[in-house]
Design an enzyme around this catalytic site. Structure first.
Site, PDB file in Angstrom:
ATOM      1  N   GLY A 106     -37.572 152.356 -41.365  1.00 46.15           N
ATOM      2  CA  GLY A 106     -38.439 152.165 -40.244  1.00 46.15           C
ATOM      3  C   GLY A 106     -38.875 153.556 -40.665  1.00 46.15           C
ATOM      4  N   GLY A 147     -40.183 156.559 -41.376  1.00 41.33           N
ATOM      5  CA  GLY A 147     -39.547 158.137 -41.109  1.00 41.33           C
ATOM      6  C   GLY A 147     -40.561 159.184 -41.298  1.00 41.33           C
ATOM      7  N   ARG A 148     -41.352 158.818 -41.601  1.00 47.56           N
ATOM      8  CA  ARG A 148     -42.420 160.137 -40.846  1.00 47.56           C
ATOM      9  C   ARG A 148     -44.096 159.227 -41.291  1.00 47.56           C
ATOM     10  NH1 ARG A 148     -44.909 160.635 -47.709  1.00 47.56           N
ATOM     11  NH2 ARG A 148     -43.981 159.087 -47.807  1.00 47.56           N
ATOM     12  N   LYS A 150     -48.825 159.218 -41.059  1.00 51.95           N
ATOM     13  CA  LYS A 150     -48.233 160.006 -42.018  1.00 51.95           C
ATOM     14  C   LYS A 150     -47.877 161.698 -42.348  1.00 51.95           C
ATOM     15  CE  LYS A 150     -47.198 157.183 -46.540  1.00 51.95           C
ATOM     16  NZ  LYS A 150     -47.108 156.096 -47.541  1.00 51.95           N
ATOM     17  N   GLY A 179     -39.271 163.834 -42.292  1.00 52.71           N
ATOM     18  CA  GLY A 179     -40.661 163.305 -41.972  1.00 52.71           C
ATOM     19  C   GLY A 179     -42.445 163.992 -42.074  1.00 52.71           C
ATOM     20  N   ASP A 196     -39.327 145.856 -47.800  1.00 58.26           N
ATOM     21  CA  ASP A 196     -40.588 147.178 -47.116  1.00 58.26           C
ATOM     22  C   ASP A 196     -42.185 147.288 -47.414  1.00 58.26           C
ATOM     23  OD1 ASP A 196     -38.631 148.584 -48.534  1.00 58.26           O
ATOM     24  OD2 ASP A 196     -39.330 150.727 -47.353  1.00 58.26           O
ATOM     25  N   ASN A 197     -42.656 147.393 -48.364  1.00 65.93           N
ATOM     26  CA  ASN A 197     -43.544 148.012 -48.762  1.00 65.93           C
ATOM     27  C   ASN A 197     -44.454 146.741 -49.019  1.00 65.93           C
ATOM     28  OD1 ASN A 197     -43.062 150.436 -48.647  1.00 65.93           O
ATOM     29  ND2 ASN A 197     -42.823 150.945 -50.985  1.00 65.93           N
ATOM     30  N   ASP A 220     -48.805 151.617 -48.934  1.00 62.09           N
ATOM     31  CA  ASP A 220     -47.125 152.731 -49.097  1.00 62.09           C
ATOM     32  C   ASP A 220     -47.958 152.467 -50.664  1.00 62.09           C
ATOM     33  OD1 ASP A 220     -46.276 153.055 -47.128  1.00 62.09           O
ATOM     34  OD2 ASP A 220     -44.801 152.252 -47.114  1.00 62.09           O
TER      35      ASP A 220
END
Length: 489
Positions: A88, A90-91, A111, A124, A250-251, A260
């Site tokens: 998810g 995360g940062r 970000k 994070g 996820d990218n 990303d």
């Protein structure tokens, strides 16, 4: 009046059920201050030409406007081929969506905003080093005409962040048509939340693929679109010599936007097996593996969509991927060589060219730019790029002879000047070489952001000659070819 009262914002993703995200505010850094601001992009979305203190406070979390609805998206994904359910934002946080003057809606994402429920073992935070790289590369890709996320602005701080060494926390403001990725669909599939997955698919169609709505098989059409956009993106990467480095699902953007930026790299010497990610010990994401990995990722997405789309339709779309990819790539490479008609000997010209480039470790970008200059420079300047000049001469002679057979739409011969002018429009003179990014990072970490700004402006026009910036087109020093870039950021 506040700026946030006059700009057009929406928070449509936050209106989805809570299974999609966790609401959370940014956690401010210490003494946050501007590094750079993307004025051109800012104008496009109705932001001021110059960054303001009001914008800094809003984006950094010091004073969250009431028009924002900050949230951390929940998704999953296959990382280096292994499924990970615990992913998810995360940062990063999605703050809101903004409409451009033309009506285009884009996510405003920050970000490095601090801990979220999906930070896992991380802190994070983002650091200046990786944030500078993402800022520059997203501008470079946009300049090259490749679909990408963009960076609106960049901030630094006095908050210490620990990676291999102590660095300082940074914040990157990222704009994207969407942050929805393959991993969103995987999450709902593997957790058996099929109603939520259907809702996600419906929203993706409504927001991004409206032409699919109302069709007999709207979800199959959506997947066809995703396959095609992914094929186009990968063809563009391969054509310009770009290696992403972390092609996890996820990218992967559902809109085929480069997404990303981590341990990316543009080819210097032409090495098909080039690995830009120092952490990629097996070479899974090597440059020449990217087309195969994209298909692997699309297959993973197809599996997660099997509750919505018939297997036959999924397989049909996947079977089109290589056809689409090869079609796009062939068209791009033909433009790079100035071969606009098709003749039987063309395949041999391309095959021999790639073999020679690899065997002689010729600089990829310099080679294509140099053959774009045959109307102004001597053929010897191309030959001198090779160690094996005899074979290079033979290839160049056959290539020039082939070019002389080019005809325009009226059936008339295409002149060398006409051909080369078109080639220079697709063969960049300037790319974001790792050593150039590193120089900008080193200076930025000392508080000098001028090189970052110069480089960002240069990369917006990579095909132009820019005589005053000629030194940026030089071949990299040996140390610049061996920089180790990993996932650490």
């Amino acid at each position: 009046m506040s700026f946030w009262d006059i700009v057009t914002l929406t928070t449509r993703f936050s209106e989805l059920p809570k299974a999609f995200y966790t609401p959370i505010d940014p956690q401010p850094l210490s003494n946050t201050r501007w590094v750079t601001w993307n004025s051109d992009l800012a104008k496009h979305y109705g932001f001021p030409d110059k960054p303001t203190d009001e914008l800094l406070q809003a984006f950094s979390g010091q004073a969250v406007p009431k028009q924002f609805a900050p949230l951390a998206m929940k998704y999953a994904g296959h990382q280096f081929g292994v499924y990970n359910p615990d992913l998810g934002d995360g940062r990063g946080l999605l703050l809101a969506e903004v409409a451009s003057k033309s009506g285009q809606v884009a996510d405003i994402h920050v970000k490095g905003a601090g801990l979220t429920p999906y930070s896992r073992m991380g802190d994070g935070r983002a650091v200046l080093r990786s944030s500078v790289r993402e800022y520059l590369c997203s501008e470079a890709m946009a300049g090259l005409g490749i679909a990408t996320t963009r960076a609106l602005g960049l901030m630094t701080s006095d908050t210490p962040v620990y990676r291999e060494k102590q660095e300082y926390g940074a914040l990157l403001i990222r704009m994207a048509d969407t942050h929805i990725r393959f991993g969103h669909f995987e999450h709902f599939f593997y957790t058996n939340q099929l109603d939520q997955q259907k809702l996600l698919a419906d929203k993706v169609i409504e927001w991004y693929f409206p032409e699919c709505a109302g069709q007999e098989n709207p979800y199959a059409m959506m997947f066809n679109q995703i396959v095609d956009k992914t094929a186009l993106m990968i063809a563009q990467w391969q054509a310009v010599g770009f290696a992403h480095g972390v092609m996890n699902t996820d990218n992967m953007s559902i809109l085929g936007q480069t997404f990303d930026y981590g341990p990316f790299g543009f080819l210097d010497d032409y090495q098909p097996e080039f690995i830009c990610n120092h952490s990629d010990y097996q070479g899974r994401y090597a440059f020449d593996q990217q087309p195969r990995i994209a298909l692997w990722n699309l297959s993973a997405l197809a599996h997660s969509l099997s509750a919505l789309i018939e297997r036959e339709d999924l397989e049909q779309a996947l079977n089109q991927y290589e056809v689409q990819l090869n079609g796009y790539f062939s068209e791009m490479m033909r433009k790079k060589l100035g071969l606009f008609t098709r003749l039987p000997e063309d395949g041999a010209i391309f095959d021999t060219m790639f073999e020679l480039l690899a065997a002689n470790k010729v600089d990829y970008t310099r080679f294509f730019r140099q053959i774009s200059m045959l109307d102004k420079a001597k053929p010897q300047e191309v030959i001198d790029l090779f160690l094996d000049r005899e074979q290079a001469t033979q290839w160049l002679d056959s290539y020039i002879a082939r070019c002389e057979r080019e005809l325009n739409s009226e059936g008339e011969p295409v002149s060398t000047a006409q051909r080369c002018e078109k080639m220079r429009q697709v063969n960049p003179k300037y790319i974001l070489r790792n050593y150039l990014a590193q120089i900008a990072i080193d200076r930025a970490e000392e508080g000098d952001f001028s090189e970052l700004e110069r480089l960002a402006e240069l990369l917006k026009k990579p095909f132009d000659e820019q005589p005053h910036n000629e030194h940026y087109a030089k071949l990299p020093p040996e140390w610049g070819k061996t920089l180790e870039i990993s996932c650490s950021s």
